[in-house]
Write an enzyme that holds these catalytic residues in place. Structure first.
Site, mmCIF file in Angstrom:
data_model
loop_
_atom_site.group_PDB
_atom_site.id
_atom_site.type_symbol
_atom_site.label_atom_id
_atom_site.label_comp_id
_atom_site.label_asym_id
_atom_site.label_seq_id
_atom_site.Cartn_x
_atom_site.Cartn_y
_atom_site.Cartn_z
ATOM 1 C CE1 TYR A 70 -45.720 -12.216 -60.314
ATOM 2 C CE2 TYR A 70 -46.635 -14.376 -59.812
ATOM 3 C CZ TYR A 70 -46.599 -13.011 -59.593
ATOM 4 O OH TYR A 70 -47.413 -12.441 -58.658
ATOM 5 C CG PHE A 122 -34.157 -6.675 -32.553
ATOM 6 C CD1 PHE A 122 -33.417 -6.257 -31.461
ATOM 7 C CD2 PHE A 122 -33.984 -6.003 -33.746
ATOM 8 C CE1 PHE A 122 -32.525 -5.187 -31.552
ATOM 9 C CE2 PHE A 122 -33.090 -4.931 -33.856
ATOM 10 C CZ PHE A 122 -32.363 -4.530 -32.749
ATOM 11 C CG ASP A 123 -36.049 -2.895 -33.690
ATOM 12 O OD1 ASP A 123 -35.911 -4.000 -34.253
ATOM 13 O OD2 ASP A 123 -35.539 -1.842 -34.123
ATOM 14 C CG ASP A 210 -35.589 -13.428 -34.723
ATOM 15 O OD1 ASP A 210 -34.752 -13.624 -35.633
ATOM 16 O OD2 ASP A 210 -36.021 -12.310 -34.425
ATOM 17 C CB ALA A 212 -31.869 -12.538 -37.423
ATOM 18 C CE LYS A 253 -30.768 -8.375 -38.937
ATOM 19 N NZ LYS A 253 -32.017 -7.886 -39.544
ATOM 20 C CG HIS A 440 -35.150 2.925 -32.805
ATOM 21 N ND1 HIS A 440 -36.333 2.291 -32.516
ATOM 22 C CD2 HIS A 440 -34.473 2.082 -33.614
ATOM 23 C CE1 HIS A 440 -36.359 1.126 -33.106
ATOM 24 N NE2 HIS A 440 -35.247 0.965 -33.801
HETATM 25 N N1 F0G Z 1 -34.986 -10.329 -35.721
HETATM 26 C C1 F0G Z 1 -33.806 -9.889 -35.258
HETATM 27 C C2 F0G Z 1 -33.142 -10.601 -34.131
HETATM 28 C C3 F0G Z 1 -33.224 -8.750 -35.838
HETATM 29 O O1 F0G Z 1 -32.063 -8.319 -35.363
HETATM 30 C C4 F0G Z 1 -33.893 -8.086 -36.885
HETATM 31 C C5 F0G Z 1 -33.325 -6.901 -37.511
HETATM 32 C C6 F0G Z 1 -35.104 -8.608 -37.348
HETATM 33 C C7 F0G Z 1 -35.619 -9.723 -36.737
HETATM 34 C C8 F0G Z 1 -35.866 -7.973 -38.481
HETATM 35 O O2 F0G Z 1 -35.282 -8.289 -39.684
HETATM 36 O O3 F0G Z 1 -34.447 -6.135 -40.634
HETATM 37 O O4 F0G Z 1 -34.783 -8.146 -42.077
HETATM 38 O O5 F0G Z 1 -36.722 -6.921 -41.182
HETATM 39 N N2 F0G Z 1 -32.344 -6.303 -37.036
HETATM 40 C C9 F0G Z 1 -31.564 -5.244 -37.613
HETATM 41 C C10 F0G Z 1 -30.483 -4.845 -36.674
HETATM 42 C C11 F0G Z 1 -32.247 -4.213 -38.377
HETATM 43 O O6 F0G Z 1 -29.868 -3.798 -36.918
HETATM 44 O O7 F0G Z 1 -30.210 -5.582 -35.738
HETATM 45 P P1 F0G Z 1 -35.317 -7.302 -40.956
#
Ligand code: F0G
Length: 449
Positions: A70, A122-123, A210, A212, A253, A440
């Protein structure tokens, strides 16, 4: 010239192309929303590169040796060491995925009316900023809005816009999304990150990455940015992180894992505040909603994604696919992104206006025509007002790491070519119902007319 993969494949997963009438039925049952189509009804899944790639033998092996304690597990120690090594940030906080990192940072730092500036949130980042009644302001390089501009480094933040926002708005922090997923998957150039860092820090505004797709960002800079040519991707990534105060990461990613994320930063006082939030909703600070085995898979994946051979294969495959679509006469965003090829759906379907979602029309057509699943990045994902005027209407063909062969991608190119040949027969779509945030994912759509 041939481009052999720097790996061989020893576990395969059969996939099937179901009959056209079953695809039509699946799409209708899903309310014309590809997120609701069962994966078993998809032939080639380019919906996302997030958590859908192939882990290496070393990653799979590490799962068995993981420590599921844990608190203070050995898996956490390995994870922390890997994140420190790759980012240079001493404070490491695991989260279950990127959006959890975003939520914790936004809830801790933002108050209503604060502004977050970015080259393009991003979204989920936009949604997490909105959730605490702050304002997400995208300031992409103007070149990013010109799909056919072939400039090699279109992921930059618009420095003039940044300077003016820092002067006029209550900017609480800035985010450089590496790579800029909502505008073509392009890299943030090193000189731009340096200047953005200088402008933010001159005003005492923290800068977050960010991260990713941090390794793809670095790999593209090594190939395209005169400031970086000849440098190791690992070193370029480290320099980008060194310009920031912290990062939020979706390890799904460029962590090459199926789940996971983290926050990493320099400031221990802020890190402890973030940990207080984490512990209430995600879990103890040494696992953050993940199993020990996930932490180990990420620790290895982060390093593999910076391996020059792996990264070269990754970027090379996306580039070859991009070139193949151009040969087929498909209008694509120039140049290739790191993780995806983006089709300029507005150019492909000039008869379908933005409010009838040309990018989504193409996504549905790709599924019906060839069992290919993709994702719209346009007015459906980002409703009017969420992004700068003139933002593109795109269909993103995201390539999971180490998963599909060039022959799979050729099937996608042929499918697109058939759609282009009969484009006049395709019509717009409308939203029938949708939730207010991240619509979406859950919207129900229908053909217009
Ligand atoms: N930042 C970026 C640039 C992303 O592309 C995503 C997710 C996130 C943050 C959020 O990360 O999914 O681990 O919570 N992008 C996906 C996509 C879902 O299809 O591009 P997450």
């Amino acid at each position: 010239m041939s481009h052999p993969e720097p790996f061989r494949i020893r576990s395969v997963e059969p996939i099937h192309l179901i009959a056209p009438d079953r695809r039509r039925e699946a799409l209708e049952q899903a309310g014309h929303n590809l997120f609701k189509v069962p994966a078993r009804d998809v032939f080639i899944d380019l919906l996302t590169d997030s958590g859908t790639g192939c882990m290496s033998d070393q990653q799979w092996a590490s799962l068995h040796c993981a420590d599921e304690s844990y608190a203070g597990s050995a898996s956490f120690e390995r994870f922390q060491a890997a994140v420190r090594d790759v980012t240079g940030f001493p404070e490491v906080i695991p989260t279950h995925q990127g959006r959890a990192a975003e939520r914790i940072v936004c809830e801790t730092l933002l108050t209503p009316g604060d502004v977050v500036v970015s080259n393009g949130l991003f979204d989920t980042t936009h949604a997490n900023v909105d959730r605490v009644k702050a304002i997400g302001m995208d300031l992409p390089d103007p070149a990013a809005l010109r799909n056919h501009d072939p400039s090699p480094l279109k992921g930059a933040i618009d420095l003039k816009g940044l300077e003016s926002a820092l002067e006029k708005e209550r900017v609480r922090f800035a985010v450089l999304t590496c790579t800029s997923n909502s505008f073509g998957g392009h890299p943030v150039p090193l000189s731009n990150a340096r200047e953005a860092s200088r402008l933010c820090h001159a005003r005492g505004v923290p800068l977050f990455i960010d991260a990713a797709r941090f390794s793809e960002n670095a790999g593209m800079l090594a190939r395209r940015d005169p400031d970086c040519r000849g440098r190791a991707s690992r070193e370029i990534a480290r320099e980008i992180f060194s310009l920031a105060d912290g990062c939020m990461m979706s390890a799904k990613k460029n962590g090459l894992a199926h789940i996971g994320g983290f926050i990493a930063l320099r400031d221990k006082t802020l890190a402890d505040k973030l940990r207080e939030n984490l512990i209430v909703t995600e879990g103890f600070e040494t696992y953050g909603g993940l199993a020990g085995r996930d932490l180990d898979a990420i620790a290895i994946g982060l390093k593999e994604s910076l391996d020059e051979d792996m990264l070269g294969q990754r970027l090379g495959q996306v580039e070859r696919f991009h070139a193949s679509l151009q040969t087929h006469g498909i209008p694509v965003v120039l140049p290739a992104g790191g993780h995806a090829v983006y089709v300029d759906a507005a150019a492909l379907f000039p008869h379908i206006p933005a409010e009838q979602f040309p990018g989504h029309v193409l996504a549905c057509a790709l599924y019906l025509e060839g069992g290919v699943r993709t994702c719209e990045i346009g007015s459906l994902m980002f409703p009017p007002g969420a992004r700068p005027k003139g933002s593109p209407e795109l269909t993103r063909l995201a390539i999971p790491w180490r998963t599909y062969t060039d022959a799979h991608l050729e099937h996608v190119a042929e499918t697109l070519t058939r759609i282009a040949a009969k484009k006049a027969s395709l019509h717009g779509m409308k939203v029938v119902s949708a939730p207010p945030a991240l619509r979406h994912f859950r919207a129900v759509l229908a053909p217009v007319g």
